[in-house]
Write a protein that holds these residues in place. Structure first.
Motif, PDB file in Angstrom:
ATOM      1  N   ASP A 231       0.818  -1.212   0.000  1.00  0.00           N
ATOM      2  CA  ASP A 231       0.000   0.000   0.000  1.00  0.00           C
ATOM      3  C   ASP A 231       0.849   1.258   0.000  1.00  0.00           C
ATOM      4  OD1 ASP A 231      -2.592   1.116  -0.114  1.00  0.00           O
ATOM      5  OD2 ASP A 231      -2.507   1.603   2.006  1.00  0.00           O
ATOM      6  N   THR A 232       1.909   1.311   0.803  1.00  0.00           N
ATOM      7  CA  THR A 232       2.746   2.515   0.820  1.00  0.00           C
ATOM      8  C   THR A 232       3.464   2.704  -0.508  1.00  0.00           C
ATOM      9  OG1 THR A 232       4.553   1.268   1.874  1.00  0.00           O
ATOM     10  CG2 THR A 232       3.079   2.499   3.317  1.00  0.00           C
ATOM     11  N   LEU A 233       3.881   1.617  -1.139  1.00  0.00           N
ATOM     12  CA  LEU A 233       4.573   1.697  -2.424  1.00  0.00           C
ATOM     13  C   LEU A 233       3.654   2.225  -3.519  1.00  0.00           C
ATOM     14  CD1 LEU A 233       6.435  -1.697  -2.094  1.00  0.00           C
ATOM     15  CD2 LEU A 233       7.616   0.482  -2.443  1.00  0.00           C
ATOM     16  N   ARG A 234       2.445   1.663  -3.589  1.00  0.00           N
ATOM     17  CA  ARG A 234       1.524   2.086  -4.663  1.00  0.00           C
ATOM     18  C   ARG A 234       1.115   3.545  -4.463  1.00  0.00           C
ATOM     19  NH1 ARG A 234      -3.483   4.427  -3.267  1.00  0.00           N
ATOM     20  NH2 ARG A 234      -3.970   3.649  -1.194  1.00  0.00           N
ATOM     21  N   PHE A 235       0.957   3.935  -3.186  1.00  0.00           N
ATOM     22  CA  PHE A 235       0.548   5.305  -2.883  1.00  0.00           C
ATOM     23  C   PHE A 235       1.621   6.306  -3.292  1.00  0.00           C
ATOM     24  CE2 PHE A 235       1.065   8.494   0.631  1.00  0.00           C
ATOM     25  CZ  PHE A 235       0.123   9.397   0.163  1.00  0.00           C
ATOM     26  N   GLU A 236       2.876   6.030  -2.947  1.00  0.00           N
ATOM     27  CA  GLU A 236       3.972   6.923  -3.343  1.00  0.00           C
ATOM     28  C   GLU A 236       4.057   7.049  -4.863  1.00  0.00           C
ATOM     29  OE1 GLU A 236       7.310   6.378   0.209  1.00  0.00           O
ATOM     30  OE2 GLU A 236       7.615   5.423  -1.734  1.00  0.00           O
ATOM     31  N   ALA A 237       3.725   5.961  -5.564  1.00  0.00           N
ATOM     32  CA  ALA A 237       3.852   5.926  -7.020  1.00  0.00           C
ATOM     33  C   ALA A 237       2.611   6.470  -7.727  1.00  0.00           C
ATOM     34  CB  ALA A 237       4.120   4.496  -7.481  1.00  0.00           C
ATOM     35  N   MET A 238       1.683   7.079  -6.967  1.00  0.00           N
ATOM     36  CA  MET A 238       0.483   7.713  -7.516  1.00  0.00           C
ATOM     37  C   MET A 238      -0.471   6.685  -8.140  1.00  0.00           C
ATOM     38  SD  MET A 238       0.460  11.288  -9.698  1.00  0.00           S
ATOM     39  CE  MET A 238       0.327  10.561 -11.325  1.00  0.00           C
ATOM     40  N   LEU A 239      -0.451   5.458  -7.615  1.00  0.00           N
ATOM     41  CA  LEU A 239      -1.346   4.418  -8.102  1.00  0.00           C
ATOM     42  C   LEU A 239      -2.563   4.332  -7.181  1.00  0.00           C
ATOM     43  CD1 LEU A 239       1.394   1.759  -8.881  1.00  0.00           C
ATOM     44  CD2 LEU A 239       0.175   3.182 -10.532  1.00  0.00           C
ATOM     45  N   PRO A 240      -3.768   4.254  -7.741  1.00  0.00           N
ATOM     46  CA  PRO A 240      -4.982   4.274  -6.924  1.00  0.00           C
ATOM     47  C   PRO A 240      -5.278   2.933  -6.275  1.00  0.00           C
ATOM     48  CG  PRO A 240      -5.573   3.976  -9.211  1.00  0.00           C
ATOM     49  CD  PRO A 240      -4.070   4.167  -9.179  1.00  0.00           C
ATOM     50  N   LEU A 241      -6.076   2.968  -5.219  1.00  0.00           N
ATOM     51  CA  LEU A 241      -6.595   1.758  -4.592  1.00  0.00           C
ATOM     52  C   LEU A 241      -8.103   1.868  -4.555  1.00  0.00           C
ATOM     53  CD1 LEU A 241      -6.180  -0.921  -3.068  1.00  0.00           C
ATOM     54  CD2 LEU A 241      -6.040   0.396  -0.951  1.00  0.00           C
ATOM     55  N   TYR A 242      -8.766   0.824  -5.070  1.00  0.00           N
ATOM     56  CA  TYR A 242     -10.222   0.845  -5.075  1.00  0.00           C
ATOM     57  C   TYR A 242     -10.749   0.951  -3.642  1.00  0.00           C
ATOM     58  CZ  TYR A 242     -15.071  -0.058  -6.116  1.00  0.00           C
ATOM     59  OH  TYR A 242     -16.436   0.085  -6.233  1.00  0.00           O
ATOM     60  N   GLY A 243     -11.768   1.798  -3.472  1.00  0.00           N
ATOM     61  CA  GLY A 243     -12.299   2.057  -2.142  1.00  0.00           C
ATOM     62  C   GLY A 243     -11.644   3.250  -1.485  1.00  0.00           C
ATOM     63  N   HIS A 244     -10.593   3.769  -2.096  1.00  0.00           N
ATOM     64  CA  HIS A 244      -9.894   4.945  -1.585  1.00  0.00           C
ATOM     65  C   HIS A 244      -9.967   6.073  -2.632  1.00  0.00           C
ATOM     66  CE1 HIS A 244      -7.774   2.946   1.893  1.00  0.00           C
ATOM     67  NE2 HIS A 244      -8.303   1.919   1.238  1.00  0.00           N
ATOM     68  N   GLU A 245      -9.106   6.008  -3.652  1.00  0.00           N
ATOM     69  CA  GLU A 245      -9.097   7.065  -4.676  1.00  0.00           C
ATOM     70  C   GLU A 245     -10.274   6.946  -5.646  1.00  0.00           C
ATOM     71  OE1 GLU A 245      -5.753   7.462  -2.469  1.00  0.00           O
ATOM     72  OE2 GLU A 245      -6.166   5.599  -3.568  1.00  0.00           O
ATOM     73  N   ILE A 246     -10.774   5.744  -5.860  1.00  0.00           N
ATOM     74  CA  ILE A 246     -11.977   5.531  -6.669  1.00  0.00           C
ATOM     75  C   ILE A 246     -12.878   4.534  -5.950  1.00  0.00           C
ATOM     76  CG2 ILE A 246     -11.005   6.090  -8.946  1.00  0.00           C
ATOM     77  CD1 ILE A 246     -10.626   3.043  -9.370  1.00  0.00           C
ATOM     78  N   SER A 247     -14.174   4.605  -6.244  1.00  0.00           N
ATOM     79  CA  SER A 247     -15.145   3.688  -5.635  1.00  0.00           C
ATOM     80  C   SER A 247     -16.455   3.825  -6.400  1.00  0.00           C
ATOM     81  CB  SER A 247     -15.371   4.049  -4.162  1.00  0.00           C
ATOM     82  OG  SER A 247     -16.052   5.292  -4.061  1.00  0.00           O
ATOM     83  N   GLN A 248     -17.485   3.154  -5.930  1.00  0.00           N
ATOM     84  CA  GLN A 248     -18.780   3.287  -6.597  1.00  0.00           C
ATOM     85  C   GLN A 248     -19.314   4.714  -6.460  1.00  0.00           C
ATOM     86  OE1 GLN A 248     -21.386   0.461  -4.706  1.00  0.00           O
ATOM     87  NE2 GLN A 248     -21.683   1.730  -2.873  1.00  0.00           N
ATOM     88  N   ASP A 249     -18.771   5.454  -5.503  1.00  0.00           N
ATOM     89  CA  ASP A 249     -19.201   6.842  -5.284  1.00  0.00           C
ATOM     90  C   ASP A 249     -18.201   7.875  -5.798  1.00  0.00           C
ATOM     91  OD1 ASP A 249     -21.558   6.017  -3.844  1.00  0.00           O
ATOM     92  OD2 ASP A 249     -20.245   5.573  -2.142  1.00  0.00           O
ATOM     93  N   VAL A 250     -17.051   7.408  -6.239  1.00  0.00           N
ATOM     94  CA  VAL A 250     -16.013   8.320  -6.753  1.00  0.00           C
ATOM     95  C   VAL A 250     -15.603   7.860  -8.143  1.00  0.00           C
ATOM     96  CG1 VAL A 250     -13.751   9.355  -6.367  1.00  0.00           C
ATOM     97  CG2 VAL A 250     -15.170   8.717  -4.403  1.00  0.00           C
ATOM     98  N   SER A 251     -15.873   8.681  -9.137  1.00  0.00           N
ATOM     99  CA  SER A 251     -15.576   8.321 -10.525  1.00  0.00           C
ATOM    100  C   SER A 251     -14.078   8.408 -10.799  1.00  0.00           C
ATOM    101  CB  SER A 251     -16.310   9.266 -11.479  1.00  0.00           C
ATOM    102  OG  SER A 251     -15.677  10.548 -11.471  1.00  0.00           O
ATOM    103  N   PRO A 252     -13.607   7.737 -11.855  1.00  0.00           N
ATOM    104  CA  PRO A 252     -12.190   7.852 -12.203  1.00  0.00           C
ATOM    105  C   PRO A 252     -11.795   9.266 -12.630  1.00  0.00           C
ATOM    106  CG  PRO A 252     -13.400   6.612 -13.886  1.00  0.00           C
ATOM    107  CD  PRO A 252     -14.315   6.761 -12.706  1.00  0.00           C
ATOM    108  N   VAL A 253     -12.745  10.046 -13.124  1.00  0.00           N
ATOM    109  CA  VAL A 253     -12.471  11.444 -13.476  1.00  0.00           C
ATOM    110  C   VAL A 253     -12.150  12.239 -12.210  1.00  0.00           C
ATOM    111  CG1 VAL A 253     -13.501  13.576 -14.352  1.00  0.00           C
ATOM    112  CG2 VAL A 253     -13.818  11.429 -15.606  1.00  0.00           C
ATOM    113  N   GLU A 254     -12.950  12.051 -11.173  1.00  0.00           N
ATOM    114  CA  GLU A 254     -12.704  12.739  -9.901  1.00  0.00           C
ATOM    115  C   GLU A 254     -11.462  12.191  -9.208  1.00  0.00           C
ATOM    116  OE1 GLU A 254     -17.154  13.581  -8.240  1.00  0.00           O
ATOM    117  OE2 GLU A 254     -16.638  11.486  -8.643  1.00  0.00           O
ATOM    118  N   GLY A 255     -11.184  10.893  -9.418  1.00  0.00           N
ATOM    119  CA  GLY A 255     -10.084  10.226  -8.743  1.00  0.00           C
ATOM    120  C   GLY A 255      -8.732  10.372  -9.419  1.00  0.00           C
ATOM    121  N   GLY A 256      -8.604  11.323 -10.332  1.00  0.00           N
ATOM    122  CA  GLY A 256      -7.303  11.624 -10.938  1.00  0.00           C
ATOM    123  C   GLY A 256      -6.861  10.675 -12.025  1.00  0.00           C
TER     124      GLY A 256
END
Length: 366
Positions: A231-256
């Motif tokens: 998790d720390t590696l993917r986060f530093e590398a600007m990689l999203p995690l479902y349920g965090h940066e994107i979810s059923q309530d957060v679109s990929p457009v909003e999630g960067g």
């Protein structure tokens, strides 16, 4: 502790892994320690058991058109033997999941989905397939996977094959590849921001491969790695995690993830019209931030500006690589301004932070 076990469970126990239940699976969160494992991947190499991930085959005459209908990216942009990062969306633009799409040919695709979403995703994919001439098969339970990641990953894996690994380019794959005497699907992909390989095989072969990778990587300082540093590696590398940066309530457009949402393509993929509207409205946006005050930000903490709630933290850590307290936050787009300050509410207290680029590793990746 109850949960499903990967074929490598006994190896994790033997190696001293601290086992936790993640998405219904009993997996190691760490071995030697999160920071040690994180640094091994950034500086040398590490190996992860990612057999909990889901795998789905899509085959048949309409496979290309069907998969292209499912996803936000454009399959025309890749050729046979390539891998493409993607998002599946609902009609309202919310994310079903993010996934990797392996293109074999026009009639054969391999989808790799998140462990927590396997049943939901498979049900969604099957439902959407009704008007297409395709076969959808969930092979998650029969498939195991390890990921070898880090700048020295190729040196270690190369010891297990006579084929020059330079021939496998970034986001390309080879199926039927012989590695340590076993037939595997190998791709130059990963979830760490480092070079490396993801290796898929059957459950009976994975223990042999895992042991051979550890043996081959011993001279290079390989570490078995857990979910914590993943998790720390993917986060530093600007990689999203479902349920965090994107979810059923957060679109990929909003999630960067605009780069992976091809709104100008001809294909009328699911959620396309909704995503166009979300992009035009531009109400929420994902930003990076660094703490000014000493506290460490965590997922779910509220973000305020002048006492007004403007968003929340999607991921936050003390970055092992940078030694800084950084995070991602989904905020009201009108407050986006590089260098602007806002407050992260931590245990009821306002702690100052400033907006920075989400390309956290640019300071260390020259």
């Amino acid at each position: 502790m109850e949960g499903k076990k990967t074929a490598l469970y006994d190896e994790h126990v033997r190696l001293g892994g601290k086992i936790v239940n993640y998405a219904g699976w009993l997996l190691p969160v760490q071995y030697a320690g999160l920071i040690e494992e994180h640094n091994a991947v950034r500086q040398k190499l590490g190996v992860f058991d990612v057999s909990h991930m889901g795998e789905v085959w899509v085959t048949g005459k309409d496979a290309f058109d069907f998969v292209n209908h499912l996803i936000t990216n454009d399959l025309h942009a890749i050729e046979d033997g390539q891998v493409q990062y993607n998002i599946m969306c609902y009609d309202n633009g919310g994310a079903v999941d993010d996934l990797l799409v392996y293109r074999y040919n026009q009639e054969k695709f391999f989808l790799v989905i998140n462990a927590a979403n396997v049943e939901k995703d498979f049900e969604w994919i099957t439902k959407q397939a009704k008007n297409f001439d395709v076969k959808v098969e969930n092979v998650s339970d029969q498939t195991s996977q390890i990921a070898v990641q880090g700048p020295l990953a190729q040196k270690a894996v190369q010891k297990l094959t006579d084929v020059d690994l330079d021939t496998i380019k970034f986001f390309h794959f080879v199926d039927g590849f012989e590695l340590a005497g076993k037939k595997v699907l190998i791709s130059r992909t990963g979830y760490t921001g480092e070079d490396g390989f993801e290796i898929y095989t059957d459950n009976d072969s994975i223990v042999h491969l895992y042991k051979e990778v550890l043996k081959a990587g011993e001279e290079f300082g390989i570490e078995p790695c857990g979910l914590g540093c993943r998790d720390t590696l993917r986060f530093e590398a600007m990689l999203p995690l479902y349920g965090h940066e994107i979810s059923q309530d957060v679109s990929p457009v909003e999630g960067g993830l605009n780069f992976f949402v091809k709104l100008d393509q001809e294909a009328d993929f699911i959620g396309k019209e909704a995503l166009k509207k979300i992009k035009a409205d531009n109400k929420r946006i994902l930003v990076g931030f660094e703490m000014i005050d000493k506290a460490i930000p965590r997922e779910g903490y509220e973000i305020e500006k002048d006492g007004k709630k403007i968003g929340y933290v999607t991921t936050g850590y003390l970055s092992p690589t940078l030694g800084k307290k950084i995070g991602n936050a989904l905020i009201d787009a009108s407050y986006k301004e590089m260098g602007a300050e806002f407050d992260v509410i931590i245990r009821g207290k306002a702690q100052k932070a400033k907006q920075i680029s989400r390309k956290f590793l640019k300071e260390v990746k020259k």
